[in-house]
Design a protein around this motif. Structure first.
Motif, mmCIF file in Angstrom:
data_model
loop_
_atom_site.group_PDB
_atom_site.id
_atom_site.type_symbol
_atom_site.label_atom_id
_atom_site.label_comp_id
_atom_site.label_asym_id
_atom_site.label_seq_id
_atom_site.Cartn_x
_atom_site.Cartn_y
_atom_site.Cartn_z
ATOM 1 N N PRO A 61 0.838 -1.202 0.000
ATOM 2 C CA PRO A 61 0.000 0.000 0.000
ATOM 3 C C PRO A 61 0.875 1.255 0.000
ATOM 4 N N ARG A 62 0.256 2.365 -0.297
ATOM 5 C CA ARG A 62 0.985 3.628 -0.463
ATOM 6 C C ARG A 62 1.836 4.007 0.744
ATOM 7 N N GLN A 63 1.307 3.803 1.960
ATOM 8 C CA GLN A 63 2.082 4.205 3.136
ATOM 9 C C GLN A 63 3.362 3.390 3.261
ATOM 10 N N VAL A 64 3.321 2.127 2.854
ATOM 11 C CA VAL A 64 4.515 1.284 2.902
ATOM 12 C C VAL A 64 5.495 1.701 1.796
ATOM 13 N N VAL A 65 4.960 1.970 0.602
ATOM 14 C CA VAL A 65 5.804 2.421 -0.515
ATOM 15 C C VAL A 65 6.515 3.715 -0.132
ATOM 16 N N ALA A 66 5.762 4.657 0.425
ATOM 17 C CA ALA A 66 6.347 5.941 0.821
ATOM 18 C C ALA A 66 7.438 5.739 1.868
ATOM 19 N N ALA A 67 7.181 4.902 2.856
ATOM 20 C CA ALA A 67 8.171 4.664 3.907
ATOM 21 C C ALA A 67 9.429 4.019 3.348
ATOM 22 N N LEU A 76 4.630 10.907 -3.253
ATOM 23 C CA LEU A 76 4.280 9.879 -4.240
ATOM 24 C C LEU A 76 3.241 10.415 -5.217
ATOM 25 N N THR A 77 2.246 11.094 -4.677
ATOM 26 C CA THR A 77 1.184 11.644 -5.526
ATOM 27 C C THR A 77 1.744 12.678 -6.489
ATOM 28 N N ARG A 78 2.603 13.565 -5.984
ATOM 29 C CA ARG A 78 3.198 14.586 -6.861
ATOM 30 C C ARG A 78 4.008 13.954 -7.979
ATOM 31 N N SER A 79 4.597 12.801 -7.719
ATOM 32 C CA SER A 79 5.420 12.137 -8.736
ATOM 33 C C SER A 79 4.579 11.299 -9.687
ATOM 34 N N ASP A 83 -0.515 3.877 -7.810
ATOM 35 C CA ASP A 83 -0.803 2.453 -7.687
ATOM 36 C C ASP A 83 0.143 1.810 -6.688
ATOM 37 N N PRO A 84 -0.274 0.680 -6.102
ATOM 38 C CA PRO A 84 0.630 -0.050 -5.218
ATOM 39 C C PRO A 84 1.830 -0.562 -6.001
ATOM 40 N N LEU A 85 2.964 -0.668 -5.337
ATOM 41 C CA LEU A 85 4.183 -1.157 -5.978
ATOM 42 C C LEU A 85 4.679 -2.413 -5.275
ATOM 43 N N THR A 86 5.371 -3.244 -6.035
ATOM 44 C CA THR A 86 5.997 -4.435 -5.460
ATOM 45 C C THR A 86 7.364 -4.051 -4.912
ATOM 46 N N THR A 87 7.936 -4.941 -4.141
ATOM 47 C CA THR A 87 9.276 -4.715 -3.602
ATOM 48 C C THR A 87 10.274 -4.543 -4.742
ATOM 49 N N GLN A 89 9.711 -3.311 -7.734
ATOM 50 C CA GLN A 89 9.543 -1.976 -8.317
ATOM 51 C C GLN A 89 10.132 -0.898 -7.415
ATOM 52 N N ILE A 90 9.949 -1.051 -6.112
ATOM 53 C CA ILE A 90 10.514 -0.085 -5.161
ATOM 54 C C ILE A 90 12.034 -0.103 -5.239
ATOM 55 N N ASN A 91 12.610 -1.296 -5.267
ATOM 56 C CA ASN A 91 14.072 -1.403 -5.358
ATOM 57 C C ASN A 91 14.596 -0.829 -6.666
ATOM 58 N N ALA A 92 13.838 -1.003 -7.750
ATOM 59 C CA ALA A 92 14.244 -0.433 -9.040
ATOM 60 C C ALA A 92 14.237 1.091 -8.977
ATOM 61 N N LEU A 93 13.230 1.658 -8.328
ATOM 62 C CA LEU A 93 13.177 3.119 -8.174
ATOM 63 C C LEU A 93 14.354 3.617 -7.344
ATOM 64 N N LYS A 94 14.665 2.909 -6.282
ATOM 65 C CA LYS A 94 15.807 3.304 -5.449
ATOM 66 C C LYS A 94 17.104 3.252 -6.249
ATOM 67 N N ALA A 95 17.254 2.212 -7.063
ATOM 68 C CA ALA A 95 18.477 2.055 -7.854
ATOM 69 C C ALA A 95 18.584 3.136 -8.926
ATOM 70 N N ASP A 96 17.464 3.464 -9.580
ATOM 71 C CA ASP A 96 17.455 4.490 -10.629
ATOM 72 C C ASP A 96 17.611 5.880 -10.042
ATOM 73 N N SER A 97 17.094 6.070 -8.834
ATOM 74 C CA SER A 97 17.120 7.354 -8.141
ATOM 75 C C SER A 97 16.761 8.531 -9.062
ATOM 76 N N PRO A 98 15.508 8.532 -9.569
ATOM 77 C CA PRO A 98 15.094 9.629 -10.439
ATOM 78 C C PRO A 98 15.109 10.968 -9.707
ATOM 79 N N GLU A 99 15.094 12.024 -10.462
ATOM 80 C CA GLU A 99 15.186 13.380 -9.912
ATOM 81 C C GLU A 99 14.074 13.647 -8.916
ATOM 82 N N TRP A 100 12.838 13.223 -9.222
ATOM 83 C CA TRP A 100 11.711 13.477 -8.316
ATOM 84 C C TRP A 100 11.935 12.794 -6.973
#
Length: 128
Positions: A61-67, A76-79, A83-87, A89-100
């Motif tokens: 859920p969003r609160q877990v993704v945000a944390a 998260l909303t501004r970006s 939608d809910p993300l899997t672990t 997907q979260i790890n991929a975002l951390k690795a990519d570290s986009p500007e937002w």
């Protein structure tokens, strides 16, 4: 006369929120019933495999993704992440570290720093 207490129950959505899992990913029997306080405590103390799997891999859920990303739910909303993300997907975002993500993490760090400053100020006032 003895009164029989009825067990306190909650909707599946409330129980899922307390368990930090995405309701739509839970088993049908969980979503379609009610959860008593005792059942919730048992799920927290002795999570079944489906609950361990959801907590480990998601979707989250969003609160877990945000944390896990270190940002606010508003960030998260501004970006555009609604939608809910899997672990994964979260790890991929951390690795990519986009500007937002960098910007939202910096914002969150400032918010935490300000909250700590205010807390210290209040504590100093009380100790006088």
């Amino acid at each position: 006369m003895t009164s029989h207490k009825t067990p306190q129950t909650m909707k599946p959505a409330t129980a899922a929120k307390k368990l930090n899992v995405y309701l739509e990913a839970t088993p049908a029997e969980f979503r379609e019933g009610v959860v008593s306080r005792d059942e919730l405590n048992d799920l927290q103390a002795n999570p079944p495999e489906w609950l361990r799997e959801l907590r480990r891999n998601g979707p989250h859920p969003r609160q877990v993704v945000a944390a896990r990303l270190g940002v606010s739910i508003g960030g998260l909303t501004r970006s555009g992440i609604t939608d809910p993300l899997t672990t994964e997907q979260i790890n991929a975002l951390k690795a990519d570290s986009p500007e937002w993500l960098q910007r939202e993490r910096a914002t969150q760090a400032e918010v935490r720093k300000e909250a700590a400053r205010v807390k210290e100020k209040i504590a100093a006032r009380r100790s006088r």
